[in-house]
Design a protein around this motif. Sequence first.
Motif, mmCIF file in Angstrom:
data_model
loop_
_atom_site.group_PDB
_atom_site.id
_atom_site.type_symbol
_atom_site.label_atom_id
_atom_site.label_comp_id
_atom_site.label_asym_id
_atom_site.label_seq_id
_atom_site.Cartn_x
_atom_site.Cartn_y
_atom_site.Cartn_z
ATOM 1 N N GLN A 147 0.813 -1.214 0.000
ATOM 2 C CA GLN A 147 0.000 0.000 0.000
ATOM 3 C C GLN A 147 0.847 1.264 0.000
ATOM 4 O OE1 GLN A 147 -2.484 -0.580 3.430
ATOM 5 N NE2 GLN A 147 -3.952 -1.839 2.316
ATOM 6 N N GLY A 148 2.145 1.151 0.189
ATOM 7 C CA GLY A 148 3.007 2.328 0.222
ATOM 8 C C GLY A 148 2.594 3.282 1.321
ATOM 9 N N THR B 245 2.146 5.838 4.286
ATOM 10 C CA THR B 245 2.877 7.046 4.621
ATOM 11 C C THR B 245 3.329 7.017 6.072
ATOM 12 O OG1 THR B 245 0.805 8.139 5.126
ATOM 13 C CG2 THR B 245 1.649 8.405 2.884
#
Length: 97
Positions: free
Chosen positions: A24-25, A27
Amino acid sequence: MKIDIDYTPENKAVIHSYMRNVAQGNTAGAAADAAADAAKLYDAGSATVQVNSVVKAESEAGIDLKAGEVKVSTENQTTTNVSTYYKVPNDGKLEQL
């Protein structure tokens, strides 16, 4: 460091959680979860830690003539394994090999 972890029923949840965060990358808000997952993967897996010593030597010589500039340089690098440690799965203790 290299971590090897077996896909077992006990490790399935942490492996899925870690891979989901990576896919999902996530943050900065999810960074703590990813760090916790990485710590769990380390605990559950076997790990090899290598401590290396790197020695780098550089030499440069130059001559500036009215017709142009000549520069000669050399660089050498040596990497030596100082020690290697290994951790078995589900044990936090590193043993020197």
